[in-house]
Design a protein around this motif. Structure first.
Motif, mmCIF file in Angstrom:
data_model
loop_
_atom_site.group_PDB
_atom_site.id
_atom_site.type_symbol
_atom_site.label_atom_id
_atom_site.label_comp_id
_atom_site.label_asym_id
_atom_site.label_seq_id
_atom_site.Cartn_x
_atom_site.Cartn_y
_atom_site.Cartn_z
ATOM 1 N N LEU A 42 0.827 -1.205 0.000
ATOM 2 C CA LEU A 42 0.000 0.000 0.000
ATOM 3 C C LEU A 42 0.866 1.262 0.000
ATOM 4 C CD1 LEU A 42 -2.686 1.533 0.232
ATOM 5 C CD2 LEU A 42 -2.556 1.164 2.712
ATOM 6 N N GLU A 43 1.876 1.266 0.841
ATOM 7 C CA GLU A 43 2.768 2.430 0.920
ATOM 8 C C GLU A 43 3.471 2.687 -0.418
ATOM 9 O OE1 GLU A 43 6.694 3.326 3.468
ATOM 10 O OE2 GLU A 43 4.967 2.673 4.659
ATOM 11 N N ARG A 44 3.973 1.620 -1.047
ATOM 12 C CA ARG A 44 4.634 1.769 -2.352
ATOM 13 C C ARG A 44 3.674 2.320 -3.406
ATOM 14 N NH1 ARG A 44 6.886 -3.352 -1.230
ATOM 15 N NH2 ARG A 44 5.473 -4.309 -2.728
ATOM 16 N N LEU A 45 2.447 1.797 -3.412
ATOM 17 C CA LEU A 45 1.470 2.257 -4.399
ATOM 18 C C LEU A 45 1.059 3.709 -4.142
ATOM 19 C CD1 LEU A 45 -0.819 -0.881 -4.808
ATOM 20 C CD2 LEU A 45 1.028 -0.112 -6.300
ATOM 21 N N ASP A 54 2.945 6.000 -2.746
ATOM 22 C CA ASP A 54 4.086 6.819 -3.178
ATOM 23 C C ASP A 54 4.114 6.965 -4.695
ATOM 24 O OD1 ASP A 54 4.844 7.149 -0.558
ATOM 25 O OD2 ASP A 54 6.490 5.687 -0.644
ATOM 26 N N ALA A 55 3.885 5.871 -5.400
ATOM 27 C CA ALA A 55 3.898 5.909 -6.860
ATOM 28 C C ALA A 55 2.779 6.798 -7.392
ATOM 29 C CB ALA A 55 3.767 4.499 -7.425
ATOM 30 N N ALA A 56 1.599 6.711 -6.783
ATOM 31 C CA ALA A 56 0.477 7.536 -7.231
ATOM 32 C C ALA A 56 0.710 9.008 -6.905
ATOM 33 C CB ALA A 56 -0.816 7.054 -6.580
ATOM 34 N N ALA A 57 1.326 9.281 -5.743
ATOM 35 C CA ALA A 57 1.551 10.671 -5.327
ATOM 36 C C ALA A 57 2.607 11.370 -6.166
ATOM 37 C CB ALA A 57 1.951 10.718 -3.851
ATOM 38 N N THR A 58 3.643 10.646 -6.563
ATOM 39 C CA THR A 58 4.731 11.270 -7.318
ATOM 40 C C THR A 58 4.448 11.338 -8.808
ATOM 41 O OG1 THR A 58 5.875 9.156 -7.509
ATOM 42 C CG2 THR A 58 6.489 10.567 -5.646
ATOM 43 N N ASN A 59 3.400 10.620 -9.242
ATOM 44 C CA ASN A 59 3.024 10.625 -10.662
ATOM 45 C C ASN A 59 4.185 10.282 -11.578
ATOM 46 O OD1 ASN A 59 0.306 11.228 -10.241
ATOM 47 N ND2 ASN A 59 0.749 13.421 -10.125
ATOM 48 N N PRO A 87 -1.387 2.825 -10.556
ATOM 49 C CA PRO A 87 -1.490 1.356 -10.583
ATOM 50 C C PRO A 87 -2.896 0.916 -10.998
ATOM 51 C CG PRO A 87 -0.534 2.122 -8.514
ATOM 52 C CD PRO A 87 -1.015 3.330 -9.250
ATOM 53 N N ARG A 88 -2.977 -0.253 -11.586
ATOM 54 C CA ARG A 88 -4.281 -0.778 -11.991
ATOM 55 C C ARG A 88 -5.208 -0.867 -10.786
ATOM 56 N NH1 ARG A 88 -3.632 -6.250 -14.669
ATOM 57 N NH2 ARG A 88 -1.903 -6.417 -13.248
ATOM 58 N N LEU A 89 -6.453 -0.531 -10.977
ATOM 59 C CA LEU A 89 -7.507 -0.531 -9.957
ATOM 60 C C LEU A 89 -7.261 0.474 -8.829
ATOM 61 C CD1 LEU A 89 -8.197 -4.378 -9.560
ATOM 62 C CD2 LEU A 89 -9.380 -2.763 -11.038
ATOM 63 N N TRP A 90 -6.380 1.442 -9.037
ATOM 64 C CA TRP A 90 -6.041 2.381 -7.960
ATOM 65 C C TRP A 90 -7.200 3.336 -7.683
ATOM 66 C CZ3 TRP A 90 -3.121 2.618 -3.996
ATOM 67 C CH2 TRP A 90 -2.964 3.829 -3.307
ATOM 68 N N VAL A 98 -3.929 -3.038 -4.126
ATOM 69 C CA VAL A 98 -2.954 -3.705 -3.253
ATOM 70 C C VAL A 98 -3.020 -5.223 -3.433
ATOM 71 C CG1 VAL A 98 -2.332 -4.154 -0.852
ATOM 72 C CG2 VAL A 98 -2.891 -1.831 -1.573
ATOM 73 N N PHE A 99 -4.212 -5.797 -3.429
ATOM 74 C CA PHE A 99 -4.329 -7.256 -3.610
ATOM 75 C C PHE A 99 -3.878 -7.680 -5.002
ATOM 76 C CE2 PHE A 99 -6.643 -7.434 0.331
ATOM 77 C CZ PHE A 99 -6.356 -8.696 0.805
ATOM 78 N N LEU A 100 -4.176 -6.871 -6.002
ATOM 79 C CA LEU A 100 -3.720 -7.198 -7.350
ATOM 80 C C LEU A 100 -2.202 -7.159 -7.423
ATOM 81 C CD1 LEU A 100 -4.662 -7.885 -10.195
ATOM 82 C CD2 LEU A 100 -4.685 -5.433 -10.693
ATOM 83 N N GLU A 101 -1.606 -6.125 -6.853
ATOM 84 C CA GLU A 101 -0.142 -6.009 -6.814
ATOM 85 C C GLU A 101 0.477 -7.168 -6.039
ATOM 86 O OE1 GLU A 101 3.630 -4.291 -7.498
ATOM 87 O OE2 GLU A 101 1.711 -3.746 -8.369
ATOM 88 N N ALA A 102 -0.133 -7.543 -4.920
ATOM 89 C CA ALA A 102 0.381 -8.653 -4.114
ATOM 90 C C ALA A 102 0.352 -9.960 -4.905
ATOM 91 C CB ALA A 102 -0.426 -8.799 -2.826
ATOM 92 N N SER A 103 -0.688 -10.165 -5.677
ATOM 93 C CA SER A 103 -0.775 -11.404 -6.457
ATOM 94 C C SER A 103 0.277 -11.451 -7.559
ATOM 95 C CB SER A 103 -2.172 -11.566 -7.058
ATOM 96 O OG SER A 103 -2.400 -10.607 -8.069
#
Length: 170
Positions: A117-120, A122-127, A132-135, A144-149
């Motif tokens: 969640l934290e990584r996603l 950060d990625a969304a905030a910094t553009n 991320p998909r489904l963000w 988060v669950f999609l990224e985890a899978s």
């Protein structure tokens, strides 16, 4: 301590202990254990842990978890299905290593999801890249669950490599 508002529920990490979140709890909980290999001084040993004893038992627990997540509107069904399919694929590849798979899966939900969640976030905030998909900033658990899978490095480190070592030793 002040009481928490309804909105606080939606900000917390979704986790459930599958040793206790069971269909037919009374009947299954007595035998709800699995074996996991571990190394002591270069030798493999096996010990029992509480939790679903097989993928079939895990899927029952996981689907209860999915129902809760979807009822609360916290996660898209497609992300939960992707995560389920990842665990199913690992079980299909390493059926003798259910204990390793479950420990890695439980650790992912308990400890790694907040890091994802934290990584996603950060990625969304910094553009720096497209979101991320489904963000969704307000309901991030689908992404988060999609990224985890899809976290290949995590599953290799916690399942694939240890399972191959375990199987190679016979």
């Amino acid at each position: 301590e002040r009481s928490r508002g309804r909105g606080d529920v939606y900000k917390r990490q979704p986790y459930a202990n599958f040793a206790t979140l069971l269909p037919y709890e009374e009947r299954i909980s007595r035998r709800n254990k699995f074996s996991v290999p571990y190394v002591v001084h270069g030798e493999y040993r096996v010990k029992e842990q509480p939790g679903p004893a097989s993928f079939a038992e895990w899927i029952g627990c996981y689907r209860i978890f999915c129902t809760i997540m979807r009822s609360l509107g916290q996660c898209a069904g497609s992300a939960l299905v992707a995560y389920e399919r990842k665990i199913e694929q690992l079980n299909r590849d390493y059926p003798e290593c259910w204990g390793l798979i479950y420990l890695a899966e439980d650790c992912m939900r308990a400890e790694e999801l907040p890091l994802v969640l934290e990584r996603l976030q950060d990625a969304a905030a910094t553009n720096q890249q497209s979101p991320p998909r489904l963000w969704d900033t307000n309901l991030p658990w689908s992404a988060v669950f999609l990224e985890a899978s899809e976290n290949r490095a995590y599953w290799e480190e916690h399942v694939t490599i240890p399972a191959n070592r375990w199987l190679a030793r016979g």
